[in-house]
Structures are given as C-alpha cells and as structure tokens.
Design a protein around this motif. Structure first.
Motif, PDB file in Angstrom:
ATOM      1  N   THR A 170     -21.600 -20.220 -21.826  1.00 18.77           N
ATOM      2  CA  THR A 170     -22.014 -20.167 -20.407  1.00 18.77           C
ATOM      3  C   THR A 170     -23.722 -20.476 -19.830  1.00 18.77           C
ATOM      4  O   THR A 170     -23.724 -21.319 -18.893  1.00 18.77           O
ATOM      5  CB  THR A 170     -21.466 -18.901 -20.720  1.00 18.77           C
ATOM      6  OG1 THR A 170     -20.014 -18.942 -20.697  1.00 18.77           O
ATOM      7  CG2 THR A 170     -21.538 -18.795 -18.780  1.00 18.77           C
ATOM      8  N   TYR A 214     -26.785  -7.410 -16.960  1.00 17.22           N
ATOM      9  CA  TYR A 214     -24.794  -7.677 -16.496  1.00 17.22           C
ATOM     10  C   TYR A 214     -24.949  -6.670 -15.367  1.00 17.22           C
ATOM     11  O   TYR A 214     -23.418  -7.472 -14.950  1.00 17.22           O
ATOM     12  CB  TYR A 214     -24.817  -6.699 -17.415  1.00 17.22           C
ATOM     13  CG  TYR A 214     -22.834  -6.528 -17.201  1.00 17.22           C
ATOM     14  CD1 TYR A 214     -22.015  -7.106 -18.271  1.00 17.22           C
ATOM     15  CD2 TYR A 214     -22.075  -5.294 -17.125  1.00 17.22           C
ATOM     16  CE1 TYR A 214     -20.749  -6.917 -18.293  1.00 17.22           C
ATOM     17  CE2 TYR A 214     -21.322  -5.095 -17.496  1.00 17.22           C
ATOM     18  CZ  TYR A 214     -20.015  -5.546 -18.149  1.00 17.22           C
ATOM     19  OH  TYR A 214     -19.144  -5.315 -18.133  1.00 17.22           O
ATOM     20  N   LEU A 262     -25.063  -9.644 -12.276  1.00 16.09           N
ATOM     21  CA  LEU A 262     -24.238 -10.934 -12.576  1.00 16.09           C
ATOM     22  C   LEU A 262     -23.117 -10.640 -12.056  1.00 16.09           C
ATOM     23  O   LEU A 262     -22.098 -11.750 -11.509  1.00 16.09           O
ATOM     24  CB  LEU A 262     -24.093 -11.466 -14.032  1.00 16.09           C
ATOM     25  CG  LEU A 262     -25.837 -12.200 -14.392  1.00 16.09           C
ATOM     26  CD1 LEU A 262     -25.863 -12.574 -15.910  1.00 16.09           C
ATOM     27  CD2 LEU A 262     -25.841 -13.500 -13.245  1.00 16.09           C
ATOM     28  N   ARG A 263     -22.599  -9.368 -12.197  1.00 18.05           N
ATOM     29  CA  ARG A 263     -21.204  -9.284 -11.467  1.00 18.05           C
ATOM     30  C   ARG A 263     -20.645  -8.894  -9.812  1.00 18.05           C
ATOM     31  O   ARG A 263     -19.831  -8.609  -9.348  1.00 18.05           O
ATOM     32  CB  ARG A 263     -20.342  -7.902 -12.493  1.00 18.05           C
ATOM     33  CG  ARG A 263     -20.336  -8.687 -13.880  1.00 18.05           C
ATOM     34  CD  ARG A 263     -20.202  -7.399 -14.595  1.00 18.05           C
ATOM     35  NE  ARG A 263     -19.531  -7.032 -14.711  1.00 18.05           N
ATOM     36  CZ  ARG A 263     -19.326  -5.579 -14.296  1.00 18.05           C
ATOM     37  NH1 ARG A 263     -20.695  -5.452 -14.373  1.00 18.05           N
ATOM     38  NH2 ARG A 263     -18.185  -5.162 -13.739  1.00 18.05           N
ATOM     39  N   LEU A 303     -21.819 -18.593 -10.632  1.00 21.16           N
ATOM     40  CA  LEU A 303     -20.235 -18.063 -11.637  1.00 21.16           C
ATOM     41  C   LEU A 303     -19.129 -17.617 -10.890  1.00 21.16           C
ATOM     42  O   LEU A 303     -18.134 -17.052 -10.891  1.00 21.16           O
ATOM     43  CB  LEU A 303     -20.212 -17.035 -12.297  1.00 21.16           C
ATOM     44  CG  LEU A 303     -21.404 -17.289 -13.698  1.00 21.16           C
ATOM     45  CD1 LEU A 303     -22.096 -15.230 -14.776  1.00 21.16           C
ATOM     46  CD2 LEU A 303     -21.407 -18.140 -14.940  1.00 21.16           C
ATOM     47  N   GLN A 338     -15.356 -16.018 -11.478  1.00 18.48           N
ATOM     48  CA  GLN A 338     -15.046 -14.883 -10.634  1.00 18.48           C
ATOM     49  C   GLN A 338     -14.250 -14.712  -9.250  1.00 18.48           C
ATOM     50  O   GLN A 338     -12.912 -13.843  -9.731  1.00 18.48           O
ATOM     51  CB  GLN A 338     -16.869 -14.017 -10.625  1.00 18.48           C
ATOM     52  CG  GLN A 338     -16.115 -12.579  -9.955  1.00 18.48           C
ATOM     53  CD  GLN A 338     -17.088 -11.662  -9.102  1.00 18.48           C
ATOM     54  OE1 GLN A 338     -18.559 -12.430  -8.835  1.00 18.48           O
ATOM     55  NE2 GLN A 338     -17.598 -10.660  -9.484  1.00 18.48           N
ATOM     56  N   ASP A 362     -15.997 -10.692 -16.544  1.00 17.68           N
ATOM     57  CA  ASP A 362     -16.300  -9.085 -17.246  1.00 17.68           C
ATOM     58  C   ASP A 362     -17.014  -9.327 -18.488  1.00 17.68           C
ATOM     59  O   ASP A 362     -18.176  -9.746 -19.395  1.00 17.68           O
ATOM     60  CB  ASP A 362     -15.341  -7.712 -17.614  1.00 17.68           C
ATOM     61  CG  ASP A 362     -16.150  -7.200 -16.432  1.00 17.68           C
ATOM     62  OD1 ASP A 362     -16.669  -8.246 -15.064  1.00 17.68           O
ATOM     63  OD2 ASP A 362     -15.133  -6.373 -15.500  1.00 17.68           O
ATOM     64  N   THR A 374     -17.086 -12.689 -19.995  1.00 16.73           N
ATOM     65  CA  THR A 374     -18.268 -14.122 -19.989  1.00 16.73           C
ATOM     66  C   THR A 374     -19.350 -13.872 -19.815  1.00 16.73           C
ATOM     67  O   THR A 374     -20.374 -14.108 -20.586  1.00 16.73           O
ATOM     68  CB  THR A 374     -17.306 -14.782 -18.924  1.00 16.73           C
ATOM     69  OG1 THR A 374     -15.705 -15.837 -19.401  1.00 16.73           O
ATOM     70  CG2 THR A 374     -18.574 -16.318 -18.584  1.00 16.73           C
ATOM     71  N   VAL A 375     -19.493 -12.555 -18.663  1.00 11.66           N
ATOM     72  CA  VAL A 375     -20.426 -11.921 -17.975  1.00 11.66           C
ATOM     73  C   VAL A 375     -21.630 -10.838 -19.050  1.00 11.66           C
ATOM     74  O   VAL A 375     -22.388 -11.063 -19.858  1.00 11.66           O
ATOM     75  CB  VAL A 375     -21.248 -11.718 -16.809  1.00 11.66           C
ATOM     76  CG1 VAL A 375     -21.996 -10.784 -16.407  1.00 11.66           C
ATOM     77  CG2 VAL A 375     -20.499 -12.224 -16.138  1.00 11.66           C
TER      78      VAL A 375
END
Length: 236
Positions: A43, A126, A129-130, A156, A160, A185, A187-188
């Motif tokens: 990734t 974490y 990125l979400r 991303l 997502q 989640d 993947t991150v």
C-alpha cells in the motif's frame, strides 16, 4: 492545527508540533505479522511513494519481512532500477514544490517522530488516514477531522469511498469504496504498521536480543547464588 499539518505533510518530519487534543483510535499492533507488514509495504509503495519517500529504507530491506528479492523486483520496485536502491519518490523535489508549494517530507521516521512529540505515534497516523471527508472549500476537495484545512488529498479515497460530515459532525460514508469499512481499516492498520516497522526495522531483533540477555543474566544469577552458598557454607 494548521502548523502541525504542514509540518507533517509538507515540511521535514522532525519539525512536527503537537496540535489540540483529539480522540485517537487505537492502531492495531501488527508488528511481527509479516503478512500484514507486506500488505502495508504494498500500500505504501502504490499510494504513498508517489509523493513521500522512505529514503532511509532500501528495497532489499523488505526481505526482512519474508519477501524474496525476486518478489520485490516483480511487484514493488517501481521507483528504482536496482533492489539495493533507496525508496525514493519518482517526482523531483523541484516539481513537488511547484505542485504543492513545498516538498512533501520523507516518511522513513514519521512514526517515531510523531511518537516522540506526544506519544501518539501509530494511533495518530491510523486515525488521521481514516478521517478525511469531502470539503469543496478546500483546494484538493478534502479536509480532515483531526487536521483542519488539510493540504494533503485523500489518496486512499477509492478504497474507503467518499466520506462526509453529517449534521452531527460525525463522519459517514456517502459513496462506498472498493473496500468495506472493516477491510479499509485493515488496509490502514497494515500501512501504519509498515510505517512503524520502517522507522526501526531492527526493533524486533533488538527486543529479542534484550529478552535473551535478561534470560542469560537470570541463569547466571542462579549459578552465582549457588556458588556463593557453596563457598560460605563452612563459614559461621
């Protein structure tokens, strides 16, 4: 907040500064899980390495994650010709500065740098990125709940989906992506895990060595104590 954002995304990583206190989700610990770290490396190389380098790491270092040199050459060697080269971005610094205003920082030590600032480390990355959402007022069309007026686009988003802020100022998926929320989640988590590993590839070996030294000292103490008792047994 804006100062911290620019330091993280478009300034040297060592210049990171703490922002206001925010809720951070706990990043899963995938250290020691080579499959997860391999996924995170994939990734990182496919999405992050377009702008951010990891020049403290050479491609052949990935063999420590269980990959063969041939696998690295066939699947991950996109910005270099030889496996012993550093993981640098394909774009030139001058080009990046023209595109973004400043050159995006190298991410080799970003996990350790962030952790040294306030201890959040992997949890902050974490969560960050979400936490992107659509914001038409921003030049990139994206903003972030823990970094107001983010200058970095949501790289991303295809995985997502399109995330928005609802009336209660909570994030929700408006348009699903290629992955389910649970898959994204993961993947991150793998990506963050790789970034943590990249900051100190020797961490696992160092910990194992430390445990070995402690075990040796414990055994040595047992022998020394037994010798001491035997030496003083006839002395009253």
């Amino acid at each position: 907040m804006k100062k911290l954002l620019m330091a993280l995304l478009f300034a040297p990583a060592i210049a990171l500064a703490s922002g206001a206190a925010v809720h951070l989700d706990k990043a899963p610990d995938v250290q020691g899980d080579n499959a997860a770290l391999q996924s995170g490396a994939k990734t990182f190389i496919n999405y992050c390495l377009n702008c951010h380098g990891a020049s403290y790491i050479r491609y052949n270092t990935l063999t420590r994650l269980g990959l063969t040199e041939q696998q690295i050459k066939d699947n991950l060697l996109f910005t270099a010709d030889k496996i012993g080269e550093q993981m640098r971005v394909a774009a030139r610094p001058a080009e990046q500065k023209a595109w973004f205003g400043v050159t995006p920082p190298d991410l080799s030590l970003i996990a350790r740098s962030r952790a040294s600032e306030d201890g959040s480390g992997a949890d902050w990355i974490y969560t960050y990125l979400r936490s992107f959402y659509v914001d038409e007022k921003r030049p990139t069309g994206w903003n972030n709940t823990i970094f107001e007026n983010v200058g970095m686009p949501h790289i991303l988003w295809q995985l997502q989906g399109v995330q928005v802020l609802n009336e209660d100022h909570h994030l929700e998926i408006a348009v699903p992506g290629l992955q389910s929320p649970a898959e994204f989640d993961k993947t991150v988590a793998d990506l963050v895990g790789f970034m943590v590993w990249a900051a100190e590839p020797e961490a696992g070996y160092r910990k194992q060595l430390g445990y070995g030294v402690l075990a040796f000292l414990l055994v040595l103490f047992g022998f020394a104590y037994k010798m001491k008792k035997n030496y003083w047994k006839d002395i009253k």
